[in-house]
Motif scaffolding. Sequence first.
Motif, PDB file in Angstrom:
ATOM      1  N   LYS A   1       9.450  -1.231  -8.066  1.00 51.61           N
ATOM      2  CA  LYS A   1       8.868   0.426  -6.418  1.00 51.61           C
ATOM      3  C   LYS A   1       7.682   0.115  -6.787  1.00 51.61           C
ATOM      4  O   LYS A   1       7.081  -0.207  -5.063  1.00 51.61           O
ATOM      5  N   LEU A   2       6.609  -0.946  -6.856  1.00 56.63           N
ATOM      6  CA  LEU A   2       6.162  -1.487  -6.633  1.00 56.63           C
ATOM      7  C   LEU A   2       5.625  -2.245  -5.299  1.00 56.63           C
ATOM      8  O   LEU A   2       4.710  -2.027  -4.097  1.00 56.63           O
ATOM      9  N   GLU A   3       6.646  -3.396  -5.286  1.00 56.47           N
ATOM     10  CA  GLU A   3       6.892  -4.276  -4.448  1.00 56.47           C
ATOM     11  C   GLU A   3       7.908  -3.981  -3.313  1.00 56.47           C
ATOM     12  O   GLU A   3       7.418  -3.816  -1.652  1.00 56.47           O
ATOM     13  N   ASP A   4       8.846  -2.453  -3.476  1.00 56.95           N
ATOM     14  CA  ASP A   4       8.849  -1.790  -2.498  1.00 56.95           C
ATOM     15  C   ASP A   4       7.777  -1.091  -1.774  1.00 56.95           C
ATOM     16  O   ASP A   4       7.405  -0.686  -0.699  1.00 56.95           O
ATOM     17  N   ASN A   5       6.972  -0.512  -2.668  1.00 60.21           N
ATOM     18  CA  ASN A   5       5.734  -0.208  -1.709  1.00 60.21           C
ATOM     19  C   ASN A   5       5.333  -0.740  -1.117  1.00 60.21           C
ATOM     20  O   ASN A   5       3.501  -0.416  -0.518  1.00 60.21           O
ATOM     21  N   GLY A   6       4.741  -2.303  -1.223  1.00 62.48           N
ATOM     22  CA  GLY A   6       4.342  -3.195  -0.767  1.00 62.48           C
ATOM     23  C   GLY A   6       3.033  -3.929  -1.233  1.00 62.48           C
ATOM     24  O   GLY A   6       1.657  -4.597  -0.727  1.00 62.48           O
ATOM     25  N   TYR A   7       2.450  -3.247  -2.703  1.00 59.60           N
ATOM     26  CA  TYR A   7       1.142  -3.738  -3.354  1.00 59.60           C
ATOM     27  C   TYR A   7       1.667  -5.307  -4.318  1.00 59.60           C
ATOM     28  O   TYR A   7       0.545  -5.698  -4.405  1.00 59.60           O
ATOM     29  N   VAL A   8       2.543  -5.381  -4.064  1.00 51.57           N
ATOM     30  CA  VAL A   8       3.377  -6.681  -5.065  1.00 51.57           C
ATOM     31  C   VAL A   8       3.757  -7.351  -4.492  1.00 51.57           C
ATOM     32  O   VAL A   8       5.159  -7.258  -3.111  1.00 51.57           O
ATOM     33  N   ILE A   9       4.091  -9.165  -4.939  1.00 51.82           N
ATOM     34  CA  ILE A   9       5.266  -9.736  -4.843  1.00 51.82           C
ATOM     35  C   ILE A   9       5.330 -10.290  -6.092  1.00 51.82           C
ATOM     36  O   ILE A   9       4.387 -10.911  -7.025  1.00 51.82           O
TER      37      ILE A   9
END
Length: 143
Positions: free
Chosen positions: A73-81
Motif C-alpha cells: 500500500k505504501l508502494e502503491d501510494n508512492g511512499y516507498v520502493i
Amino acid sequence: MKGKNKCESLGKYISELYRVQNSYLSKRFNKLNIGAGQYLFLLHLYKYRGATQEELTEMLKVDKATTTRAIKKLEDNGYVIRDKRKEDKRAYNVILTEKALDIEPKFFEILDEWKNKLKEILSEEEENTLLKLLKKISISNLI
C-alpha cells in the motif's frame, strides 16, 4: 464495589487506548493517504532507513503477510520502493521515496499532536512510570 473490579483489567485499558489512538491517527494520516495499518511501518522506515521487509516484520512483531500488505500500500501510494538485495535476491530493502521524505515533517507533527494530547493528562512522572511499565511488559516475551 466488588463487582466493579471484576470488569477492570489492564488489557481492557490498553485495548481502549489503542483504539482511540488508532482512530485519531487514522483521521489525521488519512489526509496524507496513509492508512492505520501503514503508519507504523513508515515510522520505522524513517528511523531505520532501508530496512528489509523481514526486519520490519521482526521490529513490529507482525506476520510477514501484514508487512507485505502494508508495504504494498505504501508502494502503491508512492511512499516507498522495494529494492532487491544484491546479497539475497529473495529479500527486499524498503526505500523511502522523495514523496515520503517531503511529508516527514508533517508525519511527525501528527505524532507529536497525539503525544501532546497524552501529556495533557499525565504528569511527567506519570508518563515516565507508564512508559517504563509498558516497556517492561512489551519486552517480556509473553508468548
